[in-house]
Design a protein around this motif. Structure first.
Motif, PDB file in Angstrom:
ATOM      1  N   ASP A  71       0.834  -1.217   0.000  1.00 17.59           N
ATOM      2  CA  ASP A  71       0.000   0.000   0.000  1.00 17.59           C
ATOM      3  C   ASP A  71       0.859   1.253   0.000  1.00 17.59           C
ATOM      4  O   ASP A  71       0.562   2.230  -0.684  1.00 17.59           O
ATOM      5  CB  ASP A  71      -0.911   0.033   1.240  1.00 17.59           C
ATOM      6  CG  ASP A  71      -2.110  -0.894   1.065  1.00 17.59           C
ATOM      7  OD1 ASP A  71      -2.308  -1.371  -0.072  1.00 17.59           O
ATOM      8  OD2 ASP A  71      -2.803  -1.152   2.059  1.00 17.59           O
ATOM      9  N   ALA A  72       1.930   1.216   0.786  1.00 19.02           N
ATOM     10  CA  ALA A  72       2.807   2.387   0.914  1.00 19.02           C
ATOM     11  C   ALA A  72       3.774   2.507  -0.268  1.00 19.02           C
ATOM     12  O   ALA A  72       4.625   3.393  -0.290  1.00 19.02           O
ATOM     13  CB  ALA A  72       3.583   2.311   2.220  1.00 19.02           C
ATOM     14  N   LYS A  73       3.650   1.569  -1.204  1.00 17.07           N
ATOM     15  CA  LYS A  73       4.503   1.532  -2.397  1.00 17.07           C
ATOM     16  C   LYS A  73       5.991   1.377  -2.062  1.00 17.07           C
ATOM     17  O   LYS A  73       6.873   1.796  -2.818  1.00 17.07           O
ATOM     18  CB  LYS A  73       4.276   2.776  -3.273  1.00 17.07           C
ATOM     19  CG  LYS A  73       2.831   2.897  -3.778  1.00 17.07           C
ATOM     20  CD  LYS A  73       2.763   3.733  -5.023  1.00 17.07           C
ATOM     21  CE  LYS A  73       1.422   3.816  -5.718  1.00 17.07           C
ATOM     22  NZ  LYS A  73       0.321   3.033  -5.230  1.00 17.07           N
ATOM     23  N   VAL A  74       6.255   0.788  -0.908  1.00 13.82           N
ATOM     24  CA  VAL A  74       7.641   0.474  -0.559  1.00 13.82           C
ATOM     25  C   VAL A  74       8.067  -0.752  -1.352  1.00 13.82           C
ATOM     26  O   VAL A  74       9.222  -0.919  -1.731  1.00 13.82           O
ATOM     27  CB  VAL A  74       7.766   0.189   0.964  1.00 13.82           C
ATOM     28  CG1 VAL A  74       9.161  -0.306   1.325  1.00 13.82           C
ATOM     29  CG2 VAL A  74       7.416   1.440   1.757  1.00 13.82           C
ATOM     30  N   ILE A  75       7.078  -1.609  -1.589  1.00 10.73           N
ATOM     31  CA  ILE A  75       7.365  -2.831  -2.322  1.00 10.73           C
ATOM     32  C   ILE A  75       6.232  -3.064  -3.318  1.00 10.73           C
ATOM     33  O   ILE A  75       5.069  -2.794  -3.032  1.00 10.73           O
ATOM     34  CB  ILE A  75       7.547  -4.007  -1.326  1.00 10.73           C
ATOM     35  CG1 ILE A  75       8.214  -5.190  -1.991  1.00 10.73           C
ATOM     36  CG2 ILE A  75       6.240  -4.427  -0.696  1.00 10.73           C
ATOM     37  CD1 ILE A  75       8.818  -6.146  -0.982  1.00 10.73           C
ATOM     38  N   ASP A  76       6.613  -3.539  -4.488  1.00 10.83           N
ATOM     39  CA  ASP A  76       5.636  -3.769  -5.549  1.00 10.83           C
ATOM     40  C   ASP A  76       4.907  -5.100  -5.300  1.00 10.83           C
ATOM     41  O   ASP A  76       5.484  -6.050  -4.795  1.00 10.83           O
ATOM     42  CB  ASP A  76       6.450  -3.751  -6.863  1.00 10.83           C
ATOM     43  CG  ASP A  76       5.741  -4.432  -7.994  1.00 10.83           C
ATOM     44  OD1 ASP A  76       6.063  -5.604  -8.281  1.00 10.83           O
ATOM     45  OD2 ASP A  76       4.862  -3.789  -8.577  1.00 10.83           O
ATOM     46  N   GLN A  77       3.633  -5.135  -5.655  1.00  4.68           N
ATOM     47  CA  GLN A  77       2.780  -6.306  -5.389  1.00  4.68           C
ATOM     48  C   GLN A  77       3.342  -7.621  -5.940  1.00  4.68           C
ATOM     49  O   GLN A  77       3.334  -8.650  -5.282  1.00  4.68           O
ATOM     50  CB  GLN A  77       1.394  -5.984  -5.965  1.00  4.68           C
ATOM     51  CG  GLN A  77       0.676  -7.078  -6.679  1.00  4.68           C
ATOM     52  CD  GLN A  77      -0.404  -7.654  -5.779  1.00  4.68           C
ATOM     53  OE1 GLN A  77      -0.826  -7.017  -4.812  1.00  4.68           O
ATOM     54  NE2 GLN A  77      -0.845  -8.856  -6.091  1.00  4.68           N
ATOM     55  N   HIS A  78       3.875  -7.551  -7.161  1.00  4.79           N
ATOM     56  CA  HIS A  78       4.422  -8.776  -7.755  1.00  4.79           C
ATOM     57  C   HIS A  78       5.732  -9.181  -7.115  1.00  4.79           C
ATOM     58  O   HIS A  78       6.036 -10.363  -6.984  1.00  4.79           O
ATOM     59  CB  HIS A  78       4.591  -8.598  -9.263  1.00  4.79           C
ATOM     60  CG  HIS A  78       3.279  -8.542  -9.974  1.00  4.79           C
ATOM     61  ND1 HIS A  78       2.898  -7.476 -10.743  1.00  4.79           N
ATOM     62  CD2 HIS A  78       2.232  -9.396  -9.971  1.00  4.79           C
ATOM     63  CE1 HIS A  78       1.679  -7.688 -11.206  1.00  4.79           C
ATOM     64  NE2 HIS A  78       1.254  -8.843 -10.751  1.00  4.79           N
TER      65      HIS A  78
END
Ligand code: ADP
Ligand code: MG
Length: 335
Positions: A247-254
């Motif tokens: 959610d925080a875009k620290v890590i990408d979902q894939h």
């Protein structure tokens, strides 16, 4: 004054307060003498942790003490054995009292939690290497094995996957440090699923602990059982903390999904359940310890070491099963 080898043993390792009644002779003689009940089998496993190979040099001594025992207890959990004893071989660059004190805190803290007595070992000077052998007891003939998965069994996992691998990215500064440092804890202080392993005896058709990543370790079950499996990527359990990082875009979902599929050091259990045992297993293990992520295929796989296919919305993103299995051929289609 520096500590001698025997000072180290007597001051740190021989002061284990645990006194199991099945230990006839513990630390101090040439061998330990241990009583194995006649209706039990002895389950034995050994693991070596080398600095900068198996743990970053930044790992605290207490975390190293905890982890060096936890990885062994996780192996005992995977066969459904009750932990009993441990031996510890340790190679130390220096005899640092504060370091040893802290290491023992982590090691004996976990040992006490599982009633594991340290009954012997070896202490040498050298690069930092910790080897722990664990010994557990399992009712005769009842140990869980890798080879029992059968077509149409459900593939299940305990807990959440990918957190430890995310912790390693933080520890090696490939990912920004987040607060609270949950992922680092997952890497450094794994909680072996000992109770769960015991509960799964008589229910699971196969079981393994996830030390090298789900795909690799499930692969061992499939190979030993000579079956294939389909995994539903939508069901791979990601922790609340992992979802927050996405959610925080620290890590990408894939990327998160890939870590969950291939990252090591989670020490959760992966196991298969026949249909008639599924409800009972979920009831006694609890939903969070028994999440269905896929199914064993009804086709027998003869020459395949991977044997894993993906379904689910994210399957498209993985045209091949990550970790380089040669024999993968499903490419996201259902089995
Ligand atoms: P030996 O020379 O007979 O192999 P050691 O001198 O290496 O024995 O060790 C003396 C005793 O201390 C033995 O009982 C051994 O198991 C125990 N010991 C040595 N190092 C450790 C350790 N790191 N943890 C637990 N016990 C240890
Ligand atoms: Mg000897």
């Amino acid at each position: 004054m520096g500590l001698s080898e025997f000072d180290i043993i007597s001051r740190f390792f021989a002061r284990d307060p645990l006194r199991r009644t099945d230990v006839r002779l513990g630390i101090g003689d040439d061998c330990a003498l241990l009583e194995v009940p006649s209706n039990r089998e002895l389950a034995v496993s050994i693991d070596t942790l080398i600095e900068d190979v198996h743990f970053p040099a930044s790992t605290s001594p207490s975390d190293l003490g905890h982890k060096s025992l936890a990885v062994g207890l996780s192996d005992l959990a995977a066969v459904g054995a009750q932990p009993a004893w441990a031996t510890l071989s340790i190679s130390l660059p220096t005899a640092d009292e504060a370091w040893l004190e802290d290491f023992c805190k982590g090691f004996f803290g976990l040992a006490e939690q599982y009633n594991v007595q340290l009954v012997g070992g070896d202490t040498v000077r050298g690069p930092l290497v910790v080897t722990v052998q664990v010994h557990g007891l399992v009712p005769r003939g009842e140990a869980l094995r890798r080879g029992g998965a059968r077509p149409l069994d459900s593939v299940c996992v305990s807990g959440y996957l990918g957190d430890a691998a995310t912790g390693l990215l933080v520890a090696t500064e490939q990912l920004e440090r987040v607060s609270p440092p949950v992922m680092l804890d997952r890497l450094n202080r794994p909680e072996p699923r000992v109770e769960l392993g015991g509960l799964l005896r008589g229910l699971a058709s196969s079981c393994i602990d996830i030390s090298d990543g789900l795909i690799a370790d499930l692969g061992h079950i499939l190979e030993a059982s000579q079956v294939s499996a389909t995994l539903d990527l939508d069901r791979i359990p990601l922790s609340r903390e992992m979802l927050d990082l996405i959610d925080a875009k620290v890590i990408d979902q894939h990327k998160a999904l890939k870590l969950a599929l291939t990252g090591g050091d989670d020490y959760e259990l992966c196991f298969t359940l026949p249909n008639d045992k599924l409800k009972r297993a979920q009831a006694i293990a609890g939903a969070g310890n028994c999440r269905i992520i896929g199914r064993i295929g009804d086709n027998k796989v003869i020459k395949c070491t991977g044997g894993i296919k993906f379904t689910g919305a994210d399957a498209e993103y993985f045209p091949e099963v990550p970790t380089g299995y040669d024999h993968f051929e499903g490419k996201g289609k259902d089995a």
